[in-house]
Design a protein around this motif. Structure first.
Motif, PDB file in Angstrom:
ATOM      1  N   SER A  16       4.061  -7.228  16.326  1.00 25.45           N
ATOM      2  CA  SER A  16       4.580  -6.247  15.392  1.00 25.45           C
ATOM      3  C   SER A  16       4.196  -6.626  13.976  1.00 25.45           C
ATOM      4  N   LEU A  17       3.666  -5.640  13.236  1.00 22.49           N
ATOM      5  CA  LEU A  17       3.218  -5.925  11.882  1.00 22.49           C
ATOM      6  C   LEU A  17       4.365  -6.411  11.021  1.00 22.49           C
ATOM      7  N   ALA A  18       5.570  -5.887  11.300  1.00 18.87           N
ATOM      8  CA  ALA A  18       6.716  -6.294  10.497  1.00 18.87           C
ATOM      9  C   ALA A  18       7.040  -7.764  10.686  1.00 18.87           C
ATOM     10  N   GLY A  19       6.606  -8.327  11.815  1.00 19.69           N
ATOM     11  CA  GLY A  19       6.865  -9.736  12.077  1.00 19.69           C
ATOM     12  C   GLY A  19       5.702 -10.623  11.653  1.00 19.69           C
ATOM     13  N   SER A  20       4.657 -10.001  11.093  1.00 21.49           N
ATOM     14  CA  SER A  20       3.479 -10.750  10.701  1.00 21.49           C
ATOM     15  C   SER A  20       3.558 -11.115   9.225  1.00 21.49           C
ATOM     16  N   ALA A  21       2.947 -12.223   8.842  1.00 22.77           N
ATOM     17  CA  ALA A  21       2.910 -12.626   7.446  1.00 22.77           C
ATOM     18  C   ALA A  21       1.473 -12.658   6.941  1.00 22.77           C
ATOM     19  N   ASP A  22       0.581 -11.857   7.523  1.00 19.91           N
ATOM     20  CA  ASP A  22      -0.799 -11.774   7.091  1.00 19.91           C
ATOM     21  C   ASP A  22      -0.853 -10.922   5.822  1.00 19.91           C
ATOM     22  N   PRO A  23      -1.121 -11.514   4.663  1.00 16.78           N
ATOM     23  CA  PRO A  23      -1.086 -10.754   3.410  1.00 16.78           C
ATOM     24  C   PRO A  23      -1.962  -9.509   3.431  1.00 16.78           C
ATOM     25  N   TYR A  24      -3.178  -9.624   3.974  1.00 15.12           N
ATOM     26  CA  TYR A  24      -4.084  -8.470   3.966  1.00 15.12           C
ATOM     27  C   TYR A  24      -3.485  -7.288   4.719  1.00 15.12           C
ATOM     28  N   GLN A  25      -2.966  -7.527   5.922  1.00 18.64           N
ATOM     29  CA  GLN A  25      -2.417  -6.446   6.721  1.00 18.64           C
ATOM     30  C   GLN A  25      -1.168  -5.846   6.078  1.00 18.64           C
ATOM     31  N   ILE A  26      -0.346  -6.689   5.484  1.00 23.62           N
ATOM     32  CA  ILE A  26       0.865  -6.190   4.830  1.00 23.62           C
ATOM     33  C   ILE A  26       0.498  -5.330   3.623  1.00 23.62           C
ATOM     34  N   LEU A  27      -0.433  -5.802   2.815  1.00 26.48           N
ATOM     35  CA  LEU A  27      -0.838  -5.041   1.637  1.00 26.48           C
ATOM     36  C   LEU A  27      -1.538  -3.745   2.023  1.00 26.48           C
ATOM     37  N   LYS A  28      -2.328  -3.783   3.072  1.00 25.48           N
ATOM     38  CA  LYS A  28      -3.022  -2.573   3.538  1.00 25.48           C
ATOM     39  C   LYS A  28      -2.008  -1.517   3.965  1.00 25.48           C
ATOM     40  N   ARG A  29      -0.986  -1.957   4.688  1.00 27.78           N
ATOM     41  CA  ARG A  29       0.051  -1.027   5.125  1.00 27.78           C
ATOM     42  C   ARG A  29       0.812  -0.467   3.910  1.00 27.78           C
ATOM     43  N   ALA A  30       1.110  -1.329   2.949  1.00 24.74           N
ATOM     44  CA  ALA A  30       1.809  -0.864   1.745  1.00 24.74           C
ATOM     45  C   ALA A  30       0.938   0.108   0.952  1.00 24.74           C
ATOM     46  N   ASP A  31      -0.378  -0.127   0.917  1.00 28.53           N
ATOM     47  CA  ASP A  31      -1.294   0.791   0.230  1.00 28.53           C
ATOM     48  C   ASP A  31      -1.231   2.200   0.818  1.00 28.53           C
ATOM     49  N   GLU A  32      -1.044   2.272   2.133  1.00 30.22           N
ATOM     50  CA  GLU A  32      -1.036   3.572   2.804  1.00 30.22           C
ATOM     51  C   GLU A  32       0.156   4.428   2.388  1.00 30.22           C
ATOM     52  N   SER A  33       1.193   3.802   1.850  1.00 31.21           N
ATOM     53  CA  SER A  33       2.338   4.564   1.347  1.00 31.21           C
ATOM     54  C   SER A  33       2.205   4.878  -0.139  1.00 31.21           C
ATOM     55  N   ARG A  34       1.045   4.557  -0.701  1.00 34.83           N
ATOM     56  CA  ARG A  34       0.766   4.853  -2.103  1.00 34.83           C
ATOM     57  C   ARG A  34      -0.452   5.768  -2.244  1.00 34.83           C
ATOM     58  N   GLY A  35      -0.825   6.458  -1.156  1.00 36.91           N
ATOM     59  CA  GLY A  35      -1.909   7.441  -1.247  1.00 36.91           C
ATOM     60  C   GLY A  35      -3.169   7.062  -0.516  1.00 36.91           C
ATOM     61  N   ASN A  36      -3.266   5.854   0.014  1.00 35.42           N
ATOM     62  CA  ASN A  36      -4.470   5.431   0.714  1.00 35.42           C
ATOM     63  C   ASN A  36      -4.520   6.047   2.112  1.00 35.42           C
ATOM     64  N   LEU A  37      -4.873   7.313   2.178  1.00 40.57           N
ATOM     65  CA  LEU A  37      -4.929   8.049   3.440  1.00 40.57           C
ATOM     66  C   LEU A  37      -6.213   8.870   3.477  1.00 40.57           C
ATOM     67  N   GLN A  38      -6.519   9.420   4.631  1.00 43.16           N
ATOM     68  CA  GLN A  38      -7.762  10.182   4.774  1.00 43.16           C
ATOM     69  C   GLN A  38      -7.724  11.535   4.082  1.00 43.16           C
ATOM     70  N   GLY A  39      -6.564  12.021   3.781  1.00 42.29           N
ATOM     71  CA  GLY A  39      -6.465  13.287   3.071  1.00 42.29           C
ATOM     72  C   GLY A  39      -5.013  13.617   2.763  1.00 42.29           C
ATOM     73  N   ILE A  40      -4.629  13.579   1.493  1.00 45.07           N
ATOM     74  CA  ILE A  40      -3.247  13.871   1.130  1.00 45.07           C
ATOM     75  C   ILE A  40      -3.220  14.443  -0.285  1.00 45.07           C
ATOM     76  N   ALA A  41      -2.283  15.363  -0.516  1.00 42.98           N
ATOM     77  CA  ALA A  41      -2.109  15.956  -1.838  1.00 42.98           C
ATOM     78  C   ALA A  41      -0.644  15.852  -2.229  1.00 42.98           C
ATOM     79  N   TRP A  42      -0.387  15.657  -3.509  1.00 46.24           N
ATOM     80  CA  TRP A  42       0.984  15.628  -4.005  1.00 46.24           C
ATOM     81  C   TRP A  42       0.972  15.940  -5.497  1.00 46.24           C
ATOM     82  N   ASN A  43       2.146  16.244  -6.027  1.00 44.93           N
ATOM     83  CA  ASN A  43       2.307  16.443  -7.458  1.00 44.93           C
ATOM     84  C   ASN A  43       2.925  15.196  -8.063  1.00 44.93           C
ATOM     85  N   VAL A  44       2.511  14.839  -9.251  1.00 40.73           N
ATOM     86  CA  VAL A  44       3.115  13.725  -9.956  1.00 40.73           C
ATOM     87  C   VAL A  44       3.501  14.183 -11.362  1.00 40.73           C
TER      88      VAL A  44
END
Length: 329
Positions: free
Chosen positions: A102-130
């Motif tokens: 489980s990623l939540a049980g992992s302490a691999d910095p790269y994988q954790i940061l990559k997952r966190a990036d995906e909640s900041r817009g790092n997706l294949q296609g997303i639109a939002w207002n800011v």
């Protein structure tokens, strides 16, 4: 005479064997060995070794076969599991496919940061207002952008206030351009340039902390009751928004919840708190998505700039949106 003696001995042995079969009695190993030795000496001139080897090996094989038949005929009882275990060990084991941790049980910095990036817009296609709201020295200014992101590329168009409506931002591979009506060509800008208040142009873009920064894991900490991983991030190049970031990531949700931003000389000049009230569905999994970033300047004068993200929508985005040649149209 010798011939008659041999025939008599043979007849006598045949009679003894016939009686043994009639009585349903097996000759013992010792009897067989003696019998073989006798006839070996009688017919082979005293060489009894082959007969003795045969007599020694046959009872063992017969005993093994007899034991197998006996075990098969017995009803299963307490010893059945033990037999099953022995049989399982005798069969070659098939290697099992490894089960991802489980990623939540992992302490691999790269994988954790990559997952966190995906909640900041790092997706294949997303639109939002800011909506950007800057409160500085008692004055409040606002600005609204329509943002489209694909991977780490960003296209944004200003839709408010009227004086800045139609202004555009385009970021491709950490290179950013600005354009407004009346300009003949887009202007290259830095992600570090101030957009409004404490917000830089790079703050409205998606993050790529996993690739843009070298991460050193620090001791875990708790932020407002939330257990967090803590990473010291140092920029790999000068195109990033910040030279160095100390970043707190929620262990359970794997989203960034706090950040301190530092200059190249090591001076902290602002900090930020993040909220994730929005959600998006990725491959059937409901995931948190950034809804607010509150940025504070270091002197804690009360000045704060808030980026409020709303209406996130996953959708494929066409290539022309991120085409620099079509940027001004």
């Amino acid at each position: 005479m010798n011939g008659l003696s041999r025939i008599s001995a043979f007849g006598l042995a045949l009679l003894i064997s016939t009686l043994a079969v009639a009585q349903n009695a097996e000759p013992t190993a010792k009897a067989v060995q003696e019998e073989r030795g006798f006839f070996g000496r009688l017919f082979n001139g005293g060489d009894s070794e082959p007969a003795e080897r045969a007599a020694t090996s046959r009872p063992a094989a017969e005993s093994s076969s007899s034991a197998a038949v006996s075990a098969a005929s017995q009803p299963s009882g307490p010893s059945a599991p033990a037999r099953a275990e022995r049989e399982a060990k005798a069969v070659p084991q098939v290697a099992k496919a490894s089960v991802p941790v489980s990623l939540a049980g992992s302490a691999d910095p790269y994988q954790i940061l990559k997952r966190a990036d995906e909640s900041r817009g790092n997706l294949q296609g997303i639109a939002w207002n800011v909506e950007i709201e800057a409160n500085e020295r008692g004055r409040t200014d606002t600005m609204l952008y329509d943002i489209k992101a694909r991977g780490f590329n960003i296209s944004g168009i200003n839709i408010a206030p009227p004086k800045s409506k139609g202004q555009k931002l385009l970021m491709l591979d950490n290179n950013m351009w600005f354009h407004k009506p009346g300009l003949s060509k887009p202007i290259p800008i830095s992600l570090r340039q101030k957009l409004m208040g404490q917000a830089s142009y790079g703050d409205v873009a998606s993050t790529n902390y996993a690739e843009d920064y070298d991460a050193t894991q620090l001791p875990d900490e708790t932020v407002e009751g939330v257990d967090c991983y803590v990473f010291d991030l140092k920029a790999r190049n000068s195109k990033t928004t910040y030279d160095r970031i100390v970043y707190w990531v929620d262990k359970k949700r794997l989203v960034g919840v706090k950040a301190d931003y530092y200059t190249l000389s090591g001076k902290r000049f602002k900090s930020a708190n993040m909220q994730y009230a929005s959600t998006v569905s990725i491959n059937g999994e409901v995931r948190p998505f950034i809804s607010e970033i509150a940025i504070y300047e270091e002197l804690m004068s009360g000045d704060v700039t808030t980026l409020s993200m709303s209406k996130p929508k996953l959708a494929p985005l066409p290539d022309f949106i991120f085409n620099i040649n079509l940027f001004m149209k």
